[in-house]
Design a protein around this motif. Sequence first.
Motif, PDB file in Angstrom:
ATOM      1  N   SER A 114      -1.446  34.186  18.538  1.00 33.46           N
ATOM      2  CA  SER A 114      -0.480  34.902  17.830  1.00 33.46           C
ATOM      3  C   SER A 114       0.529  34.094  17.693  1.00 33.46           C
ATOM      4  N   ASP A 164      -2.102  36.053  12.980  1.00 36.07           N
ATOM      5  CA  ASP A 164      -2.868  35.923  14.218  1.00 36.07           C
ATOM      6  C   ASP A 164      -4.140  35.456  13.920  1.00 36.07           C
ATOM      7  N   THR A 181      -7.913  34.710  14.947  1.00 37.42           N
ATOM      8  CA  THR A 181      -8.926  35.146  15.927  1.00 37.42           C
ATOM      9  C   THR A 181     -10.057  34.042  15.837  1.00 37.42           C
ATOM     10  N   ASN A 236     -11.164  34.704  11.880  1.00 36.79           N
ATOM     11  CA  ASN A 236     -10.416  35.571  11.059  1.00 36.79           C
ATOM     12  C   ASN A 236      -8.855  35.138  11.237  1.00 36.79           C
ATOM     13  N   LYS A 282      -4.975  36.524   9.969  1.00 40.50           N
ATOM     14  CA  LYS A 282      -4.424  37.781   9.369  1.00 40.50           C
ATOM     15  C   LYS A 282      -3.002  37.291   9.502  1.00 40.50           C
ATOM     16  N   ALA A 284       1.072  38.551   8.376  1.00 41.63           N
ATOM     17  CA  ALA A 284       2.031  39.547   8.145  1.00 41.63           C
ATOM     18  C   ALA A 284       3.480  38.987   7.699  1.00 41.63           C
ATOM     19  N   GLN A 293      -8.293  40.594   1.970  1.00 39.49           N
ATOM     20  CA  GLN A 293      -7.358  41.764   1.325  1.00 39.49           C
ATOM     21  C   GLN A 293      -6.012  41.253   1.525  1.00 39.49           C
ATOM     22  N   THR A 335       0.655  42.277   4.015  1.00 41.61           N
ATOM     23  CA  THR A 335      -0.518  41.811   5.130  1.00 41.61           C
ATOM     24  C   THR A 335      -1.689  41.179   4.258  1.00 41.61           C
ATOM     25  N   ASP A 338      -5.237  39.518   5.062  1.00 38.24           N
ATOM     26  CA  ASP A 338      -6.333  39.489   6.056  1.00 38.24           C
ATOM     27  C   ASP A 338      -7.567  38.495   5.543  1.00 38.24           C
ATOM     28  N   ASP A 346     -11.434  36.706   6.179  1.00 34.32           N
ATOM     29  CA  ASP A 346     -12.474  36.649   7.200  1.00 34.32           C
ATOM     30  C   ASP A 346     -12.886  35.323   6.680  1.00 34.32           C
TER      31      ASP A 346
END
Length: 150
Positions: A27, A44, A46, A54, A56, A58, A92, A107, A109, A111
Amino acid sequence: MKILKLLGVVSIFCLLLSGCGNEQVLSCSMIQEQSGATMEQVFDVTFKKEEVSNVKMAINTKVTDEVSDSDWDSLVDLLDEQYATVNKNGFQITKENNKKERSYNITIDVDVNKAKKEDLAEYDLESLSGAQGTYDEIKEQMEKSGLTCK
């Protein structure tokens, strides 16, 4: 009964040590302030089995009362134009405009194994498709970009 207790203890240790799930999250964030506006960016990343799975992002923008309603509306129009809502396989973009609080949150996101490069290209995010790098490599790159990672 003793076996169940032993399994419970082992499961707790696995979760605490993150060794059993093989999932780790990096993060990183950055806050910028200018002319009555504060923008916080949070990333973030992952990792599953030491590979990026992943990402993400924001982007949270908030303005003070010093910013005129007209300037706020112009900022919202700009953000709406740049970031359309998207809901595709592996990709997304969601938005939340709270006019009362004068905040706008985006946001994104992704994958990295499912998102299509052409879907991401519209937002200059095509490099996320199939993204690679270790936790330490990605952390180093983000910190060089001015983000603070934990």
